[in-house]
Every structure is written in structure tokens, then in C-alpha cells.
Design a protein around this motif. Structure first.
Motif, PDB file in Angstrom:
ATOM      1  N   VAL A 122       0.851  -1.188   0.000  1.00  0.00           N
ATOM      2  CA  VAL A 122       0.000   0.000   0.000  1.00  0.00           C
ATOM      3  C   VAL A 122       0.885   1.237   0.000  1.00  0.00           C
ATOM      4  O   VAL A 122       2.026   1.198   0.463  1.00  0.00           O
ATOM      5  N   SER A 123       0.355   2.325  -0.499  1.00  0.00           N
ATOM      6  CA  SER A 123       1.140   3.553  -0.583  1.00  0.00           C
ATOM      7  C   SER A 123       0.378   4.708   0.031  1.00  0.00           C
ATOM      8  O   SER A 123      -0.789   4.575   0.438  1.00  0.00           O
ATOM      9  N   GLU A 124       1.040   5.853   0.090  1.00  0.00           N
ATOM     10  CA  GLU A 124       0.468   7.039   0.717  1.00  0.00           C
ATOM     11  C   GLU A 124      -0.937   7.323   0.185  1.00  0.00           C
ATOM     12  O   GLU A 124      -1.188   7.284  -1.019  1.00  0.00           O
ATOM     13  N   GLN A 159      -3.554   5.457   0.657  1.00  0.00           N
ATOM     14  CA  GLN A 159      -4.372   4.244   0.585  1.00  0.00           C
ATOM     15  C   GLN A 159      -4.716   3.750   1.994  1.00  0.00           C
ATOM     16  O   GLN A 159      -4.306   4.342   3.000  1.00  0.00           O
ATOM     17  N   THR A 160      -5.474   2.661   2.050  1.00  0.00           N
ATOM     18  CA  THR A 160      -5.979   2.152   3.322  1.00  0.00           C
ATOM     19  C   THR A 160      -5.429   0.763   3.611  1.00  0.00           C
ATOM     20  O   THR A 160      -5.441  -0.117   2.740  1.00  0.00           O
ATOM     21  N   VAL A 206      -0.269   6.358   5.297  1.00  0.00           N
ATOM     22  CA  VAL A 206      -1.339   5.409   4.971  1.00  0.00           C
ATOM     23  C   VAL A 206      -2.437   5.471   6.031  1.00  0.00           C
ATOM     24  O   VAL A 206      -2.155   5.584   7.231  1.00  0.00           O
ATOM     25  N   ARG A 207      -3.684   5.389   5.601  1.00  0.00           N
ATOM     26  CA  ARG A 207      -4.816   5.299   6.521  1.00  0.00           C
ATOM     27  C   ARG A 207      -4.850   3.896   7.114  1.00  0.00           C
ATOM     28  O   ARG A 207      -4.703   2.905   6.392  1.00  0.00           O
ATOM     29  N   THR A 249     -14.772   1.791   3.612  1.00  0.00           N
ATOM     30  CA  THR A 249     -13.948   1.963   2.406  1.00  0.00           C
ATOM     31  C   THR A 249     -14.803   2.038   1.149  1.00  0.00           C
ATOM     32  O   THR A 249     -14.450   1.465   0.113  1.00  0.00           O
ATOM     33  N   ARG A 297     -15.628  -0.946  -1.106  1.00  0.00           N
ATOM     34  CA  ARG A 297     -14.621  -1.550  -1.984  1.00  0.00           C
ATOM     35  C   ARG A 297     -13.700  -2.518  -1.232  1.00  0.00           C
ATOM     36  O   ARG A 297     -13.242  -3.506  -1.779  1.00  0.00           O
ATOM     37  N   ASP A 302      -7.149  -1.437   0.624  1.00  0.00           N
ATOM     38  CA  ASP A 302      -6.181  -1.680  -0.444  1.00  0.00           C
ATOM     39  C   ASP A 302      -5.233  -2.821  -0.091  1.00  0.00           C
ATOM     40  O   ASP A 302      -4.775  -3.557  -0.964  1.00  0.00           O
ATOM     41  N   ARG A 316      -9.759  -5.280  -1.014  1.00  0.00           N
ATOM     42  CA  ARG A 316     -10.462  -4.974  -2.256  1.00  0.00           C
ATOM     43  C   ARG A 316     -10.017  -5.929  -3.373  1.00  0.00           C
ATOM     44  O   ARG A 316      -9.001  -6.612  -3.267  1.00  0.00           O
ATOM     45  N   GLY A 326      -6.352  -6.330  -4.489  1.00  0.00           N
ATOM     46  CA  GLY A 326      -5.529  -5.907  -3.354  1.00  0.00           C
ATOM     47  C   GLY A 326      -4.597  -7.012  -2.876  1.00  0.00           C
ATOM     48  O   GLY A 326      -4.533  -8.098  -3.458  1.00  0.00           O
TER      49      GLY A 326
END
Length: 393
Positions: A176-178, A180-181, A203-204, A242, A245, A248, A302, A305
């Protein structure tokens, strides 16, 4: 010296054992200054007894001062302050040269078909005496130990032995990246640190657990939380947060831990009480795991994911929702942590003046080694708000 030893199922005690000595030219001996109890140690406490022997020294989260070095211990010197990775790797074999340090071919336990040897972790992983003791012999000392700067507390660096690199790998594997969840299942020490590493990367984080103290700690760091006892369907709760969805990426930081599942608890307890010759194949081959965390992590991610698994599992015939995994096109990454693969990146964070990841405040209990037996029981039963125990020999 004094050391915490396994004596039987849910029975550990501090005993006098022989001092370790240099056995190979690339060994080192360290005087232990801090050592911690890991959630994986609880598997030894109750489940994996058939692979242990009375008197085995436990513990794999250790740091201290170098007391003695063999002639081939590289640039390690007497007086160096070091933290010791939990897996023992040589740094130069085919696997190590590719960063797969947990699969080191020099220390692999081929008898049991397992990867690199581990400190204090049963015959399956080399029967190497552990670090919940006054002194520790460190094999492959030319590569393994990580030097620690002076002037900071042990607990700033102690978790480089296991918790931090395992959490770092869990986050890296989740891909996951900045912005994302990431949903983290299990808010013990690994889950807490995974969440903090994710937050530090922008990240969330959604944390899932049922232990009030763990949920409160996660919330104090600004994470959204889901209490397992407050929702009927955890995956649906994650989807609701989310936009329907899914996260991530998800992290299973629980593994075979059976708390909250009476059926799995009874199965695991029964396996641990069988005669060793019967129990070993049951533990190694059959399904003794609690899979709710893993299954829910799969259902909460997701489409397209990634599910990252840092929790330890033991069985080989556990059912998986393969149709759903295939249809939704998810990726899974898992495995024992390649500690030295991540230590340079971790050190850059720990070297900051501020304790960015809160390593110095993670432990809820700091006890002398003599109180380790009671600490194991307390940690297993999640009593007294226990999240992490650090022992001082």
C-alpha cells in the motif's frame, strides 16, 4: 547463569544452566541487557511442546553487550552494544545473497524441512538456546548482530530483534502507498507497530481486535478501530469504511492464536497434550489453526488488493476460500521475516531524535528475569493490560 527454561505445557521456570561458550569460530557471546516475550513464545508455552525438551532455553528478542568473540566473528568487538535478529543467517549463501535471510541455506533445518534456524524455538528450528537468559551464544556473528549506538535506551532498539522488522515486512508485503488504506487484523505488538509504520508512510489504518487495551492504544495513535465484539461481520464493517470496496491491503498479524474460538482452542490444546510421536505429525501436517483472522483479511481486501500474513501458522491442510481469492484477483505475501533485509531502513527511523514509532513506550511491563514465569501466564491470558513484556536479566 540463570535462564528461562521450558519444563512442560504452560510450565516455564528460571533455572541455573551452563554458561554458553564459543563453539564455532564465528560465534560471539553477549551479556543480555534486555530481552522480551513474543507472542510466538506463547505457541511454545502451550502448543509446540512436542518439539521441546525440559530445560530448553526460550527467547528470541534479545540485545546486550558483546563479551567474547570467535576469530571469525567479523568486525564485531568485545564491548559492542548489539541487538540480535531472531533468525540466524550467514549473509553469503544463495538465499541470503537474494535477501531471503529467513531461508538461509547455511542454517536451514533440513531434518524438519524448515528454513533458517531461530533462537529459542524448538527442534524444528535448530534447537538453538534462546536469549531469555543472562548470556547468549550468537552463531553467525560475522553477519547477524546489529550494532546499536550508545546514549539511547535499550527499548529504542530492542525490537529490531523481531517486532520491528516483522512489522516492517508486513507493511511492505501489503503493497500500500500514501493515501491508501491498510486494515490490520490483530493489535498485539506486531499489529501496533505495523500500524505505526503505515501511519508514518502516510497510509490510513483500520485496526481490528477485541482486547480493550489494544484498541485503546491503537486509538491513541489516531487509528480507526473495529471491535470484534461490537460487529457481526468484520469484513462488512471494513467495506463500510472503504466505500464498499475494501481495504487496499490487509495484514493478518494474528496467526494460529486461538483466543475467541472455543473449537480451535480445544483442538490446539489437544494437539499439545498428545504423546510427542503422535503430536508432531498432527502439528506439522494437519489443521490446528484458527483461520478467522486470515479468512476475514482475505474477505476485507479490495479486488486486486494484497493480503500480507505475518502471523505464524502451523497446519498444512487448512481450508482456504480459493474460489473467492481467484475471482477477486488478490495477491498474498507471507513468510518468516527476513530481518536483515529491513534493518538499515528501520535504523534511519530509530536514529531520529523523536521516538517516531513509540518503541520506548510499547512495553506495558518491565520485569526482572526471575518473574518471567508469571509474565508468560499474564501475557497469555491478557491480564493486567499486558501488551508487551520486557525482561531484565
Amino acid at each position: 547463569m540463570k535462564a528461562l527454561t521450558w519444563q512442560g505445557t504452560e510450565n516455564v521456570s528460571v533455572e541455573e544452566v551452563p554458561d554458553p561458550r564459543i563453539e564455532h569460530p564465528n560465534d560471539a557471546i553477549i551479556k543480555v541487557t534486555s530481552t522480551a516475550i513474543c507472542g510466538s513464545d506463547l505457541h511454545l508455552y502451550k502448543i509446540l511442546g512436542p518439539y521441546l525438551h525440559p530445560g530448553d532455553v526460550l527467547g528470541h528478542e534479545t540485545m546486550g553487550i558483546v563479551e567474547e568473540v570467535g576469530p571469525d566473528a567479523g568486525d564485531l568487538k568485545v564491548g559492542d552494544r548489539v541487538v540480535v535478529p531472531f533468525n540466524i543467517s550467514c549473509g553469503h549463501c544463495w538465499m541470503c545473497s537474494r535477501g531471503l535471510f529467513a531461508q538461509c541455506e547455511t542454517t536451514q533445518v533440513t531434518k524438519y524441512g524448515k528454513g533458517a534456524s531461530l533462537f529459542g524455538y524448538t527442534d524444528m528450528y535448530g534447537a538453538v538456546p534462546g536469549g531469555q537468559a543472562e548470556y547468549l551464544r550468537v552463531p553467525q556473528a560475522q553477519f547477524g548482530p546489529v550494532k546499536v549506538p550508545e546514549g539511547v535506551s535499550d527499548e529504542r532498539y530492542l525490537y529490531v530483534s523481531d517486532v520491528l522488522p516483522t512489522a516492517w515486512q508486513a507493511f511492505a508485503f501489503a503493497d500500500v502507498s500514501e493515501g491508501q488504506t491498510l486494515a490490520v487484523f490483530g493489535l498485539g505488538p506486531i499489529g501496533q507497530m505495523t500500524a505505526r509504520i503505515a501511519k508514518n508512510a502516510g497510509v490510513r489504518v483500520i485496526g481490528i481486535d477485541r482486547v480493550p487495551e489494544r484498541l485503546d492504544l491503537a486509538q491513541s495513535w489516531g487509528f480507526e478501530v473495529i471491535d470484534l465484539d461490537e460487529v457481526d461481520d468484520v469484513a462488512s464493517a471494513v467495506l463500510d469504511l472503504t466505500q464498499g470496496r475494501g481495504a487496499d491491503g490487509t495484514v493478518d498479524a494474528v496467526g494460529m492464536e486461538s483466543h475467541g474460538n472455543p473449537v480451535a482452542e480445544k483442538a490446539i490444546s489437544a494437539a499439545g497434550l498428545l504423546p510427542d510421536k503422535v503430536a508432531k505429525p498432527v502439528i506439522d501436517r494437519l489443521a490446528i489453526d484458527r483461520l478467522e483472522a486470515l479468512t476475514t483479511a482475505i474477505k476485507s481486501v479490495r479486488r486486486g488488493g494484497t493480503v500480507s500474513v505475518s502471523g505464524v501458522y502451523g497446519g498444512e491442510v487448512d481450508p482456504m476460500p480459493l474460489m473467492e481469492m481467484f475471482d477477486r484477483g488478490i495477491t498474498m505475501r507471507l513468510g518468516q521475516c527476513h530481518v536483515k533485509r529491513w534493518t538499515d531502513d528501520i535504523a534511519k527511523v530509530l536514529e531520529q531524535d523523536a521516538d517516531v514509532l513509540g518503541t520506548e513506550s510499547l512495553a506495558t511491563h518491565r520485569l526482572p528475569l526471575s518473574e518471567a514465569p508469571g509474565a508468560y501466564s499474564m501475557f497469555q491470558k491478557k491480564q493486567d493490560g499486558c501488551i508487551k513484556v520486557v525482561l531484565k536479566p
